[in-house]
Design a protein around this motif. Structure first.
Motif, PDB file in Angstrom:
ATOM      1  N   GLU A 216      48.017  32.589  45.921  1.00  0.00           N
ATOM      2  CA  GLU A 216      47.395  33.802  46.448  1.00  0.00           C
ATOM      3  C   GLU A 216      46.153  33.465  47.284  1.00  0.00           C
ATOM      4  N   GLY A 217      45.357  32.510  46.811  1.00  0.00           N
ATOM      5  CA  GLY A 217      44.162  32.091  47.557  1.00  0.00           C
ATOM      6  C   GLY A 217      44.507  31.426  48.874  1.00  0.00           C
ATOM      7  N   ILE A 218      45.568  30.608  48.879  1.00  0.00           N
ATOM      8  CA  ILE A 218      45.995  29.963  50.132  1.00  0.00           C
ATOM      9  C   ILE A 218      46.479  31.010  51.129  1.00  0.00           C
ATOM     10  N   SER A 219      47.170  32.022  50.636  1.00  0.00           N
ATOM     11  CA  SER A 219      47.673  33.043  51.569  1.00  0.00           C
ATOM     12  C   SER A 219      46.525  33.847  52.182  1.00  0.00           C
ATOM     13  N   LYS A 220      45.400  33.993  51.450  1.00  0.00           N
ATOM     14  CA  LYS A 220      44.269  34.743  51.985  1.00  0.00           C
ATOM     15  C   LYS A 220      43.361  33.898  52.859  1.00  0.00           C
ATOM     16  N   LYS A 221      43.211  32.617  52.494  1.00  0.00           N
ATOM     17  CA  LYS A 221      42.278  31.754  53.222  1.00  0.00           C
ATOM     18  C   LYS A 221      42.869  30.339  53.322  1.00  0.00           C
ATOM     19  N   PRO A 222      43.773  30.116  54.265  1.00  0.00           N
ATOM     20  CA  PRO A 222      44.472  28.831  54.352  1.00  0.00           C
ATOM     21  C   PRO A 222      43.566  27.636  54.683  1.00  0.00           C
ATOM     22  N   GLU A 223      42.438  27.881  55.316  1.00  0.00           N
ATOM     23  CA  GLU A 223      41.584  26.758  55.719  1.00  0.00           C
ATOM     24  C   GLU A 223      40.875  26.097  54.532  1.00  0.00           C
ATOM     25  N   SER A 224      40.820  26.756  53.399  1.00  0.00           N
ATOM     26  CA  SER A 224      40.158  26.157  52.232  1.00  0.00           C
ATOM     27  C   SER A 224      41.170  25.608  51.230  1.00  0.00           C
ATOM     28  N   LYS A 225      42.332  25.197  51.737  1.00  0.00           N
ATOM     29  CA  LYS A 225      43.404  24.710  50.875  1.00  0.00           C
ATOM     30  C   LYS A 225      42.997  23.470  50.087  1.00  0.00           C
ATOM     31  N   SER A 226      42.327  22.522  50.716  1.00  0.00           N
ATOM     32  CA  SER A 226      42.009  21.263  50.026  1.00  0.00           C
ATOM     33  C   SER A 226      41.027  21.481  48.880  1.00  0.00           C
ATOM     34  N   ALA A 227      40.029  22.319  49.066  1.00  0.00           N
ATOM     35  CA  ALA A 227      39.072  22.587  47.989  1.00  0.00           C
ATOM     36  C   ALA A 227      39.746  23.324  46.834  1.00  0.00           C
ATOM     37  N   MET A 228      40.612  24.275  47.175  1.00  0.00           N
ATOM     38  CA  MET A 228      41.315  25.006  46.119  1.00  0.00           C
ATOM     39  C   MET A 228      42.307  24.111  45.399  1.00  0.00           C
ATOM     40  N   MET A 229      42.917  23.166  46.116  1.00  0.00           N
ATOM     41  CA  MET A 229      43.879  22.252  45.497  1.00  0.00           C
ATOM     42  C   MET A 229      43.193  21.383  44.444  1.00  0.00           C
ATOM     43  N   ILE A 230      42.018  20.883  44.759  1.00  0.00           N
ATOM     44  CA  ILE A 230      41.273  20.062  43.799  1.00  0.00           C
ATOM     45  C   ILE A 230      40.935  20.877  42.556  1.00  0.00           C
ATOM     46  N   ASN A 231      40.436  22.081  42.750  1.00  0.00           N
ATOM     47  CA  ASN A 231      40.099  22.939  41.608  1.00  0.00           C
ATOM     48  C   ASN A 231      41.333  23.300  40.790  1.00  0.00           C
ATOM     49  N   MET A 232      42.452  23.532  41.458  1.00  0.00           N
ATOM     50  CA  MET A 232      43.672  23.864  40.738  1.00  0.00           C
ATOM     51  C   MET A 232      44.154  22.688  39.897  1.00  0.00           C
ATOM     52  N   LEU A 233      44.127  21.491  40.453  1.00  0.00           N
ATOM     53  CA  LEU A 233      44.590  20.322  39.707  1.00  0.00           C
ATOM     54  C   LEU A 233      43.700  20.032  38.505  1.00  0.00           C
ATOM     55  N   ILE A 234      42.399  20.208  38.657  1.00  0.00           N
ATOM     56  CA  ILE A 234      41.492  20.018  37.521  1.00  0.00           C
ATOM     57  C   ILE A 234      41.779  21.072  36.457  1.00  0.00           C
ATOM     58  N   SER A 235      41.980  22.310  36.872  1.00  0.00           N
ATOM     59  CA  SER A 235      42.257  23.385  35.911  1.00  0.00           C
ATOM     60  C   SER A 235      43.570  23.159  35.177  1.00  0.00           C
ATOM     61  N   VAL A 236      44.598  22.766  35.884  1.00  0.00           N
ATOM     62  CA  VAL A 236      45.893  22.508  35.250  1.00  0.00           C
ATOM     63  C   VAL A 236      45.778  21.333  34.274  1.00  0.00           C
ATOM     64  N   GLY A 237      45.024  20.317  34.642  1.00  0.00           N
ATOM     65  CA  GLY A 237      44.826  19.190  33.727  1.00  0.00           C
ATOM     66  C   GLY A 237      44.112  19.594  32.453  1.00  0.00           C
ATOM     67  N   LEU A 238      43.106  20.438  32.580  1.00  0.00           N
ATOM     68  CA  LEU A 238      42.396  20.910  31.392  1.00  0.00           C
ATOM     69  C   LEU A 238      43.279  21.809  30.539  1.00  0.00           C
ATOM     70  N   ILE A 239      44.084  22.636  31.186  1.00  0.00           N
ATOM     71  CA  ILE A 239      44.995  23.512  30.437  1.00  0.00           C
ATOM     72  C   ILE A 239      46.032  22.674  29.693  1.00  0.00           C
ATOM     73  N   GLU A 240      46.546  21.632  30.323  1.00  0.00           N
ATOM     74  CA  GLU A 240      47.566  20.796  29.700  1.00  0.00           C
ATOM     75  C   GLU A 240      47.016  19.938  28.568  1.00  0.00           C
ATOM     76  N   SER A 241      45.695  19.802  28.477  1.00  0.00           N
ATOM     77  CA  SER A 241      45.143  19.010  27.374  1.00  0.00           C
ATOM     78  C   SER A 241      45.246  19.756  26.040  1.00  0.00           C
ATOM     79  N   VAL A 242      45.338  21.070  26.072  1.00  0.00           N
ATOM     80  CA  VAL A 242      45.401  21.859  24.834  1.00  0.00           C
ATOM     81  C   VAL A 242      46.659  21.536  24.020  1.00  0.00           C
ATOM     82  N   PRO A 243      47.880  21.519  24.610  1.00  0.00           N
ATOM     83  CA  PRO A 243      49.042  21.164  23.790  1.00  0.00           C
ATOM     84  C   PRO A 243      49.016  19.723  23.309  1.00  0.00           C
TER      85      PRO A 243
END
Length: 85
Positions: free
Chosen positions: A40-67
């Motif tokens: 959704e963020g990429i569709s609204k603001k495609p130029e900030s894809k790289s910054a959002m990608m880094i934040n998404m990967l960190i968030s997914v990694g933290l979420i996956e640490s719970v299981p």
């Protein structure tokens, strides 16, 4: 093995399975929400894809640490159960 030890062992196994299952379901839901908001963020603001990608990967990694933590705790309660004498 006494009946008391058998009940404690069985309860520990069921509790461990329940904990790991809920942690996995929660991680799956969390990953879906994070990834959906990323798209959704990429569709609204495609130029900030790289910054959002880094934040998404960190968030997914933290979420996956719970299981993973849930699996470790479940293994402790199944194989090194502190309630069995």
């Amino acid at each position: 093995m006494t009946m008391e030890q058998a009940l404690i062992t069985g309860g520990s196994i069921l509790g461990a399975a329940f904990a790991v299952g809920l942690a996995s379901i929660g991680a799956g839901i969390g990953d879906g929400v994070v990834t959906g908001k990323f798209v959704e963020g990429i569709s609204k603001k495609p130029e900030s894809k790289s910054a959002m990608m880094i934040n998404m990967l960190i968030s997914v990694g933290l979420i996956e640490s719970v299981p993973i933590i849930a699996v470790v705790i479940a293994l402790v309660f199944v194989f090194a159960n502190p309630f069995i004498k």
